[in-house]
Design an enzyme around this catalytic site. Structure first.
Site, PDB file in Angstrom:
ATOM      1  N   ASN A 206      32.228  28.957  38.372  1.00 23.35           N
ATOM      2  CA  ASN A 206      33.669  28.680  38.270  1.00 23.35           C
ATOM      3  C   ASN A 206      34.082  27.686  39.355  1.00 23.35           C
ATOM      4  O   ASN A 206      33.243  27.243  40.135  1.00 23.35           O
ATOM      5  CB  ASN A 206      34.466  29.981  38.359  1.00 23.35           C
ATOM      6  CG  ASN A 206      34.170  30.719  39.646  1.00 23.35           C
ATOM      7  OD1 ASN A 206      34.415  30.215  40.734  1.00 23.35           O
ATOM      8  ND2 ASN A 206      33.591  31.909  39.530  1.00 23.35           N
ATOM      9  N   LYS A 285      13.266  26.493  30.072  1.00 20.36           N
ATOM     10  CA  LYS A 285      14.456  25.712  29.727  1.00 20.36           C
ATOM     11  C   LYS A 285      14.718  25.814  28.210  1.00 20.36           C
ATOM     12  O   LYS A 285      13.793  25.639  27.414  1.00 20.36           O
ATOM     13  CB  LYS A 285      14.222  24.250  30.127  1.00 20.36           C
ATOM     14  CG  LYS A 285      15.435  23.408  29.955  1.00 20.36           C
ATOM     15  CD  LYS A 285      15.167  21.984  30.384  1.00 20.36           C
ATOM     16  CE  LYS A 285      16.264  21.104  29.851  1.00 20.36           C
ATOM     17  NZ  LYS A 285      15.853  19.740  29.677  1.00 20.36           N
ATOM     18  N   ASP A 302      31.919  45.357  39.246  1.00 16.49           N
ATOM     19  CA  ASP A 302      33.067  44.928  40.049  1.00 16.49           C
ATOM     20  C   ASP A 302      32.814  45.352  41.501  1.00 16.49           C
ATOM     21  O   ASP A 302      32.869  46.542  41.840  1.00 16.49           O
ATOM     22  CB  ASP A 302      34.351  45.559  39.501  1.00 16.49           C
ATOM     23  CG  ASP A 302      35.579  44.964  40.151  1.00 16.49           C
ATOM     24  OD1 ASP A 302      35.563  44.745  41.384  1.00 16.49           O
ATOM     25  OD2 ASP A 302      36.548  44.684  39.426  1.00 16.49           O
ATOM     26  N   LYS A 333      46.145  45.559  39.261  1.00 18.05           N
ATOM     27  CA  LYS A 333      44.822  45.556  39.908  1.00 18.05           C
ATOM     28  C   LYS A 333      44.839  46.400  41.194  1.00 18.05           C
ATOM     29  O   LYS A 333      43.864  47.084  41.504  1.00 18.05           O
ATOM     30  CB  LYS A 333      44.383  44.125  40.239  1.00 18.05           C
ATOM     31  CG  LYS A 333      43.926  43.365  39.001  1.00 18.05           C
ATOM     32  CD  LYS A 333      43.561  41.920  39.285  1.00 18.05           C
ATOM     33  CE  LYS A 333      43.364  41.195  37.960  1.00 18.05           C
ATOM     34  NZ  LYS A 333      43.122  39.765  38.127  1.00 18.05           N
ATOM     35  N   LYS A 337      42.201  49.369  40.911  1.00 20.66           N
ATOM     36  CA  LYS A 337      41.014  49.295  41.786  1.00 20.66           C
ATOM     37  C   LYS A 337      41.187  50.116  43.059  1.00 20.66           C
ATOM     38  O   LYS A 337      40.309  50.109  43.919  1.00 20.66           O
ATOM     39  CB  LYS A 337      40.708  47.825  42.137  1.00 20.66           C
ATOM     40  CG  LYS A 337      40.411  46.941  40.924  1.00 20.66           C
ATOM     41  CD  LYS A 337      39.722  45.644  41.330  1.00 20.66           C
ATOM     42  CE  LYS A 337      39.626  44.679  40.174  1.00 20.66           C
ATOM     43  NZ  LYS A 337      38.737  43.543  40.437  1.00 20.66           N
TER      44      LYS A 337
HETATM   45  N1  CTP Z   1      35.875  40.966  42.167  1.00 22.44           N
HETATM   46  C1  CTP Z   1      34.702  41.548  42.590  1.00 22.44           C
HETATM   47  N2  CTP Z   1      33.655  41.707  41.734  1.00 22.44           N
HETATM   48  C2  CTP Z   1      33.752  41.306  40.453  1.00 22.44           C
HETATM   49  C3  CTP Z   1      34.933  40.700  40.002  1.00 22.44           C
HETATM   50  C4  CTP Z   1      35.973  40.545  40.898  1.00 22.44           C
HETATM   51  O1  CTP Z   1      34.608  41.906  43.776  1.00 22.44           O
HETATM   52  N3  CTP Z   1      32.716  41.476  39.643  1.00 22.44           N
HETATM   53  C5  CTP Z   1      37.006  40.850  43.104  1.00 22.44           C
HETATM   54  C6  CTP Z   1      37.334  39.446  43.519  1.00 22.44           C
HETATM   55  O2  CTP Z   1      36.645  39.087  44.702  1.00 22.44           O
HETATM   56  C7  CTP Z   1      38.841  39.528  43.757  1.00 22.44           C
HETATM   57  C8  CTP Z   1      39.276  40.510  42.702  1.00 22.44           C
HETATM   58  O3  CTP Z   1      38.140  41.322  42.429  1.00 22.44           O
HETATM   59  O4  CTP Z   1      39.132  40.101  45.005  1.00 22.44           O
HETATM   60  C9  CTP Z   1      39.682  39.818  41.445  1.00 22.44           C
HETATM   61  O5  CTP Z   1      39.985  40.799  40.514  1.00 22.44           O
HETATM   62  P1  CTP Z   1      39.594  40.692  38.978  1.00 22.44           P
HETATM   63  O6  CTP Z   1      40.316  41.787  38.324  1.00 22.44           O
HETATM   64  O7  CTP Z   1      38.159  40.698  38.741  1.00 22.44           O
HETATM   65  O8  CTP Z   1      40.161  39.298  38.661  1.00 22.44           O
HETATM   66  P2  CTP Z   1      39.793  38.492  37.418  1.00 22.44           P
HETATM   67  O9  CTP Z   1      38.332  38.207  37.353  1.00 22.44           O
HETATM   68  O10 CTP Z   1      40.701  37.330  37.452  1.00 22.44           O
HETATM   69  O11 CTP Z   1      40.113  39.573  36.321  1.00 22.44           O
HETATM   70  P3  CTP Z   1      40.941  39.457  34.996  1.00 22.44           P
HETATM   71  O12 CTP Z   1      40.123  38.586  34.147  1.00 22.44           O
HETATM   72  O13 CTP Z   1      41.002  40.867  34.560  1.00 22.44           O
HETATM   73  O14 CTP Z   1      42.269  38.889  35.409  1.00 22.44           O
END
Ligand code: CTP
Length: 414
Positions: A206, A285, A302, A333, A337
């Site tokens: 990303n 590949k 997560d 969130k 969380k």
């Molecule tokens: N995060 C994490 N591990 C993951 C995904 C996210 O630690 N596998 C943490 C990120 O570092 C950030 C927060 O969670 O602090 C972001 O939350 P998240 O809900 O995962 O955000 P998005 O990926 O944007 O989720 P959504 O698509 O539900 O908006």
């Protein structure tokens, strides 16, 4: 605390005798090094009188070099401050050129360097100046200001040197980081993107640059914390005094975090972790044999939620990058969380990832605070200060869910 104050040739140099006094009030010994053009704006006599030390300006001054050479001066410094910093001196620092005493000393020092730019607002916004600012910032140089307001040239905008008292506070904290708000605390921070392999040459990732997480790490270290940074692949320079663990994938970030977070008082998840990864990366590949294809993805663990869910969780802070319904999503969130705090920012084509500035809204159970647009480094300082406030107040509160690390360790051995 020894501070070398480098003065370059801008009109704001007239404020430097006051800056010297402010630094001395905070217990600093100040050695002034002027560039030739600074002498057009402020006199050596005035500066010698307030600093109490002979002013240095010439690399080839045999007498001065004999009493303290520029290398000794570079070693003597606990911090080097350049204020005001002109566009010219920033370009020299960024380019690593050393035509005079000040720039030579900057190359020869291991002390942290801070610069307080001051120039016309159009010069400040010039892409060349901004590129140099970014280069310096990426190398760990602290950029202080500039502030906005009316300028000596009669125009208004961002380019005024930050007020001497504020500069003195930031530089003395840089020179002597002990006694900060997080002294004795261990902070684990995740930062940057992750890379999820599709095959040996391709991956899913990303736009995260890691800038916010790295700025949080620097800010926490400046507050006296032991900082452990778990970083995905980024091109940023490692922050000074921070222990960095490099990882690539979400699974590696998860493993590394859980290996280190047990000894943390605070956990800040600033990484943009890939939510999904290819179920089975191809060993060879992948060849383009069909007109269309698809990749089977599986959800990553997560990391943030798993740390917050630990029995003896540290004080846990998450980030939320949202394109819409920022407040609603951030609050959900925070609750889902089970976080102590969430820092939410808007992302889009004009803000968020890879930008040097950010504006955020912070939420915690029972409170919130908005932070207007600021440089990520400055914003990180303000956020770390808020985190320290919330951490302290939860720990002082009998109903706190945050158990001090010492007590958590005792509990584990019982
Ligand atoms: N995060 C994490 N591990 C993951 C995904 C996210 O630690 N596998 C943490 C990120 O570092 C950030 C927060 O969670 O602090 C972001 O939350 P998240 O809900 O995962 O955000 P998005 O990926 O944007 O989720 P959504 O698509 O539900 O908006």
């Amino acid at each position: 605390m020894n501070i070398v104050l480098g003065i370059s040739g801008g009109i704001a140099a007239y404020k430097t005798p006051d800056l010297v006094r402010r630094l001395k009030e905070r217990g600093a010994e100040v050695q002034i090094v002027m560039t030739a053009s600074a002498e057009e704006f402020v006199t050596e006599t005035a500066l010698q009188a307030v600093s109490g030390r002979p002013v240095r300006s010439n690399l080839w001054d045999k007498e001065a070099e004999a009493s303290m050479s520029h290398i000794e001066l570079a070693r003597w410094a606990d911090a080097v401050l350049i204020a005001p910093a002109t566009a010219e001196i920033m370009a020299r620092l960024a380019g690593g050129s050393a035509p005079d005493l000040l720039t030579t000393m900057c190359l020869a020092t291991e002390a942290p360097i801070a610069v307080a730019p001051a120039m016309n607002h159009i010069m400040w916004s010039n892409p060349a100046v901004q590129a140099n600012r970014r280069t310096l910032e990426d190398r760990g140089v602290m950029i202080i200001g500039p502030d906005s307001g009316s300028q000596a040239c009669g125009e208004t905008g961002a380019g005024r040197m930050t007020e001497p008292n504020e500069i003195a506070a930031m530089v003395t904290a840089l020179a002597q980081p002990s006694g900060g708000r997080l002294e004795g605390r261990t902070v684990v921070i995740t930062a940057g993107p992750t890379r999820e392999p599709i095959d040996p040459v391709r991956y899913i990732t990303n736009r995260s640059s890691g800038k916010m997480g790295y700025a949080m790490a620097s800010a926490a270290a400046a507050e006296g914390a032991r900082v452990i940074l778990i970083s995905g692949p980024v091109t940023l320079r490692e922050p000074r005094g921070v222990e960095v663990h490099r990882v690539e994938t979400a699974a590696e970030m998860y493993e590394t975090t859980h290996g280190l977070v047990r000894d943390a008082d605070l956990f800040i998840a600033a990484a943009a972790v890939a939510d999904y990864r290819p179920t089975t990366p191809a060993e060879q590949k992948i060849k383009k044999t069909t007109d269309s294809t698809s990749i089977d993805l599986v959800r990553s663990e997560d990391i943030l939620a798993s740390v917050a869910g630990l029995d003896d969780a540290p004080f846990t802070v998450g980030f939320a990058a949202e394109t819409n319904k920022l407040r609603e999503y951030a609050l959900s969130k925070l609750e889902k969380k089970r976080l102590n705090m969430i820092i939410a920012n808007r992302v889009g084509s004009d803000c968020g990832f890879d930008y040097d500035e950010n504006a955020v809204e912070v939420f915690w159970p029972g409170g919130e605070q908005a932070f207007p647009t600021a440089a990520k480094t400055e914003l990180a300082r303000q956020l770390v200060s808020l985190i320290a406030d919330r951490y302290d107040s939860l720990r002082d509160d009998g109903r706190s869910s945050v158990i001090p690390l010492e007590d958590r360790k005792k509990k584990r051995t019982q």
